[in-house]
Design a protein around this motif. Structure first.
Motif, mmCIF file in Angstrom:
data_model
loop_
_atom_site.group_PDB
_atom_site.id
_atom_site.type_symbol
_atom_site.label_atom_id
_atom_site.label_comp_id
_atom_site.label_asym_id
_atom_site.label_seq_id
_atom_site.Cartn_x
_atom_site.Cartn_y
_atom_site.Cartn_z
ATOM 1 N N ALA A 82 -12.864 17.957 -50.673
ATOM 2 C CA ALA A 82 -13.086 18.318 -49.273
ATOM 3 C C ALA A 82 -12.003 19.284 -48.793
ATOM 4 O O ALA A 82 -12.304 20.290 -48.135
ATOM 5 C CB ALA A 82 -13.119 17.072 -48.395
ATOM 6 N N LEU A 83 -10.773 18.994 -49.122
ATOM 7 C CA LEU A 83 -9.671 19.872 -48.718
ATOM 8 C C LEU A 83 -9.851 21.265 -49.316
ATOM 9 O O LEU A 83 -9.669 22.279 -48.641
ATOM 10 C CB LEU A 83 -8.334 19.276 -49.142
ATOM 11 C CG LEU A 83 -7.987 17.895 -48.560
ATOM 12 C CD1 LEU A 83 -6.728 17.346 -49.222
ATOM 13 C CD2 LEU A 83 -7.840 17.946 -47.055
ATOM 14 N N GLY A 84 -10.211 21.303 -50.595
ATOM 15 C CA GLY A 84 -10.429 22.582 -51.269
ATOM 16 C C GLY A 84 -11.600 23.351 -50.672
ATOM 17 O O GLY A 84 -11.544 24.573 -50.531
ATOM 18 N N ASP A 85 -12.682 22.640 -50.313
ATOM 19 C CA ASP A 85 -13.819 23.308 -49.673
ATOM 20 C C ASP A 85 -13.405 23.928 -48.342
ATOM 21 O O ASP A 85 -13.780 25.059 -48.034
ATOM 22 C CB ASP A 85 -14.959 22.326 -49.438
ATOM 23 C CG ASP A 85 -15.757 22.002 -50.697
ATOM 24 O OD1 ASP A 85 -15.600 22.708 -51.720
ATOM 25 O OD2 ASP A 85 -16.533 21.020 -50.659
ATOM 26 N N LEU A 145 -2.702 20.545 -46.120
ATOM 27 C CA LEU A 145 -3.940 19.867 -45.722
ATOM 28 C C LEU A 145 -3.904 18.385 -46.082
ATOM 29 O O LEU A 145 -4.390 17.551 -45.317
ATOM 30 C CB LEU A 145 -5.160 20.544 -46.360
ATOM 31 C CG LEU A 145 -5.499 21.946 -45.833
ATOM 32 C CD1 LEU A 145 -6.687 22.524 -46.595
ATOM 33 C CD2 LEU A 145 -5.773 21.931 -44.338
ATOM 34 N N ARG A 146 -3.334 18.038 -47.230
ATOM 35 C CA ARG A 146 -3.224 16.622 -47.613
ATOM 36 C C ARG A 146 -2.399 15.843 -46.587
ATOM 37 O O ARG A 146 -2.748 14.718 -46.235
ATOM 38 C CB ARG A 146 -2.578 16.491 -48.993
ATOM 39 C CG ARG A 146 -3.498 16.768 -50.139
ATOM 40 C CD ARG A 146 -2.803 16.494 -51.485
ATOM 41 N NE ARG A 146 -3.545 17.123 -52.542
ATOM 42 C CZ ARG A 146 -3.200 18.242 -53.160
ATOM 43 N NH1 ARG A 146 -2.052 18.859 -52.870
ATOM 44 N NH2 ARG A 146 -3.966 18.737 -54.109
ATOM 45 N N ARG A 147 -1.289 16.452 -46.125
ATOM 46 C CA ARG A 147 -0.437 15.792 -45.139
ATOM 47 C C ARG A 147 -1.111 15.726 -43.774
ATOM 48 O O ARG A 147 -1.033 14.725 -43.074
ATOM 49 C CB ARG A 147 0.911 16.510 -45.016
ATOM 50 C CG ARG A 147 1.867 16.283 -46.166
ATOM 51 C CD ARG A 147 3.250 16.865 -45.884
ATOM 52 N NE ARG A 147 3.234 18.262 -45.441
ATOM 53 C CZ ARG A 147 3.197 19.319 -46.251
ATOM 54 N NH1 ARG A 147 3.176 19.148 -47.561
ATOM 55 N NH2 ARG A 147 3.215 20.537 -45.757
ATOM 56 N N SER A 148 -1.774 16.806 -43.391
ATOM 57 C CA SER A 148 -2.363 16.903 -42.051
ATOM 58 C C SER A 148 -3.690 16.164 -41.909
ATOM 59 O O SER A 148 -4.078 15.815 -40.798
ATOM 60 C CB SER A 148 -2.593 18.372 -41.688
ATOM 61 O OG SER A 148 -1.370 19.077 -41.683
ATOM 62 N N ALA A 168 -11.870 19.070 -37.509
ATOM 63 C CA ALA A 168 -10.460 19.477 -37.476
ATOM 64 C C ALA A 168 -10.028 20.027 -38.829
ATOM 65 O O ALA A 168 -9.295 21.028 -38.893
ATOM 66 C CB ALA A 168 -9.586 18.292 -37.062
ATOM 67 N N LEU A 169 -10.462 19.395 -39.914
ATOM 68 C CA LEU A 169 -10.125 19.885 -41.252
ATOM 69 C C LEU A 169 -10.733 21.267 -41.484
ATOM 70 O O LEU A 169 -10.051 22.180 -41.969
ATOM 71 C CB LEU A 169 -10.610 18.904 -42.317
ATOM 72 C CG LEU A 169 -10.533 19.386 -43.778
ATOM 73 C CD1 LEU A 169 -9.109 19.765 -44.160
ATOM 74 C CD2 LEU A 169 -11.087 18.302 -44.710
ATOM 75 N N ILE A 170 -11.997 21.438 -41.141
ATOM 76 C CA ILE A 170 -12.647 22.740 -41.319
ATOM 77 C C ILE A 170 -11.932 23.807 -40.497
ATOM 78 O O ILE A 170 -11.640 24.901 -40.982
ATOM 79 C CB ILE A 170 -14.143 22.654 -40.945
ATOM 80 C CG1 ILE A 170 -14.897 21.835 -42.003
ATOM 81 C CG2 ILE A 170 -14.754 24.046 -40.800
ATOM 82 C CD1 ILE A 170 -16.319 21.468 -41.617
#
Length: 185
Positions: A172-175, A161-164, A139-141
């Motif tokens: 990981a978020l940055g990647d 992304l931090r909130r979601s 989901a993050l990707i």
């Protein structure tokens, strides 16, 4: 391009085309989709005019390059798994899932396939834990890729992304966001 047109190509261009074709056939061999005899036949049919032994030499050289690349890749994969095992569940699974999604189909990964979460982390976590973390990593990707197609504001996107996707590291978020921007360009 017809055979006649190929004769008009510079020798360096023909050599380059043969090396490239030999690499393609070598990859097919490593993947188990081609036998050596068929690979040599394809090279001769698609790029006629070289001495017969040249096709075998180029194919052997391509297979040697693939082997060399795989040694480097295997070391990199082992290091990545070791680093993942030092992280918490979400970030460990993300790093492997991200690697598999972004890099496991590169030519240097030929024949290796994706890293299996159970093989890398199965002694640390249950199947259910790994499955849940994999779904969240996916989901993050997916979110990162989707965001790469929109208006680009790194700080706002990272905040989103931090909130979601709570629990994932900024790395990981940055990647995920970086990969989305790669797709979105």
């Amino acid at each position: 391009m017809s055979r006649r047109d190929r004769r008009d190509e510079a020798p360096d261009e023909l050599d380059s085309r043969l090396r490239s074709a030999a690499m393609h056939q070598g990859i097919r061999m490593v993947e188990g989709r081609q036998f050596r005899e068929a690979a040599l036949e394809q090279l001769q049919v698609n790029l006629p005019g070289f001495p017969p032994e040249r096709y075998g030499t180029e194919l052997d050289d391509a297979l040697a390059r693939i082997d060399e690349d795989q040694v480097v890749v295997l070391v990199r994969r082992e290091q990545m798994i070791a680093e993942a095992r030092e992280r918490d569940l979400l970030n460990a699974v993300f790093s492997i899932y991200y690697f598999n999604s972004r890099y496991s189909r590169h030519d240097s990964e030929v024949g290796l396939g994706p890293i299996k979460l159970a093989d890398a982390l199965g002694d640390l976590y249950t199947h259910e834990q790994l499955s849940e973390a994999a779904a969240r990593a996916n989901a993050l990707i997916t979110d990162g890729i989707r965001m790469g197609y929109g208006h680009l504001d790194w700080n706002a996107d990272m905040d989103h992304l931090r909130r979601s996707h709570p629990g994932f590291s900024d790395r990981a978020l940055g990647d995920a966001l970086d990969w989305g921007r790669f797709f979105g360009r």
